[in-house]
Design an enzyme around this catalytic site. Structure first.
Site, mmCIF file in Angstrom:
data_model
loop_
_atom_site.group_PDB
_atom_site.id
_atom_site.type_symbol
_atom_site.label_atom_id
_atom_site.label_comp_id
_atom_site.label_asym_id
_atom_site.label_seq_id
_atom_site.Cartn_x
_atom_site.Cartn_y
_atom_site.Cartn_z
ATOM 1 N N ASP A 277 -44.080 -41.026 31.830
ATOM 2 C CA ASP A 277 -43.831 -41.913 32.964
ATOM 3 C C ASP A 277 -43.745 -41.146 34.280
ATOM 4 O OD1 ASP A 277 -43.457 -44.468 31.495
ATOM 5 O OD2 ASP A 277 -41.800 -43.376 30.578
ATOM 6 N N ASP B 12 -45.175 -34.880 30.563
ATOM 7 C CA ASP B 12 -44.274 -36.013 30.592
ATOM 8 C C ASP B 12 -45.175 -37.247 30.670
ATOM 9 O OD1 ASP B 12 -41.862 -37.572 31.041
ATOM 10 O OD2 ASP B 12 -42.483 -37.670 33.133
#
Length: 198
Positions: free
Chosen positions: A17, A15
């Site tokens: 953020d 991922d």
């Protein structure tokens, strides 16, 4: 930190953020500014829990819950994105994750990003940080119809590397990302405050 466990995987999927980069505070701040004219402050814990969810989906929820004057959630999401872009240049890679990236690169383990953010934002962050030296594939909110907690985002990254989910590790910091990894049959490694929980 010992990263030898990574050697068992055919590819690593991150991922963006809150996992690779310390950007969740910028996202939250952008939402605060976006809804400020309507007299409320979004709940920080709720926002962080929805990390990885595309902005237009969050906007849909906020519009409904607070009766906001938007017929198209993309309009509110666009306001939020403009505020976010004002600070995107300040986003930095977590130090421990930088060490992990170096280790994986030194052992030729391919790495990609599976994110709920827009492609333009993801490409900007990758292109303007050290991530450009490590990341070979980006799958964004624009590239799939079913977003996290559906596994499609991660599945598309694994497919690009010709890897099965069982051969791949997903690094995630959010609840919906955890679900997406488990739903797809991936090996999940949770990230807490920028540190992998091996």
């Amino acid at each position: 930190m010992n990263f030898e466990k990574l050697l068992q995987y055919k590819c690593l999927i991150f991922d963006l953020d809150g996992t690779l980069v310390d950007s969740m505070s910028f996202h939250y701040g952008a939402w605060v500014k976006a809804v400020e004219p309507f007299g409320f402050v979004p709940d920080r814990e709720w926002m962080y829990k929805h990390g990885g969810v595309p902005s237009h989906k969050i906007a849909t929820i906020l519009i409904k819950e607070h009766n906001l004057p938007f017929s198209d959630p993309h309009e509110l999401a666009g306001i939020k994105t403009r505020h976010y872009l004002e600070n995107i240049k300040n986003v930095e890679v977590y130090p421990v994750m930088k060490e992990l990236l170096d280790y994986a690169k030194s052992h030729s383990i391919p790495m990609g990003i599976g994110t709920g953010t827009l492609r333009t934002n993801a490409e900007y962050i990758v292109g303007n940080t050290i991530l450009k030296n490590y990341i070979r594939v980006i799958v964004s909110a624009d590239d799939v119809s079913n977003h996290k907690p559906h596994p499609d985002t991660f599945l598309k990254v694994a497919e690009a590397f010709n890897a099965e989910p069982s051969e791949s590790a997903v690094f995630e910091d959010s609840f919906f990302g955890f679900e997406a990894a488990v739903n797809g049959g991936f090996n999940l490694i949770k990230i807490v405050d920028g540190v992998p929980q091996f």
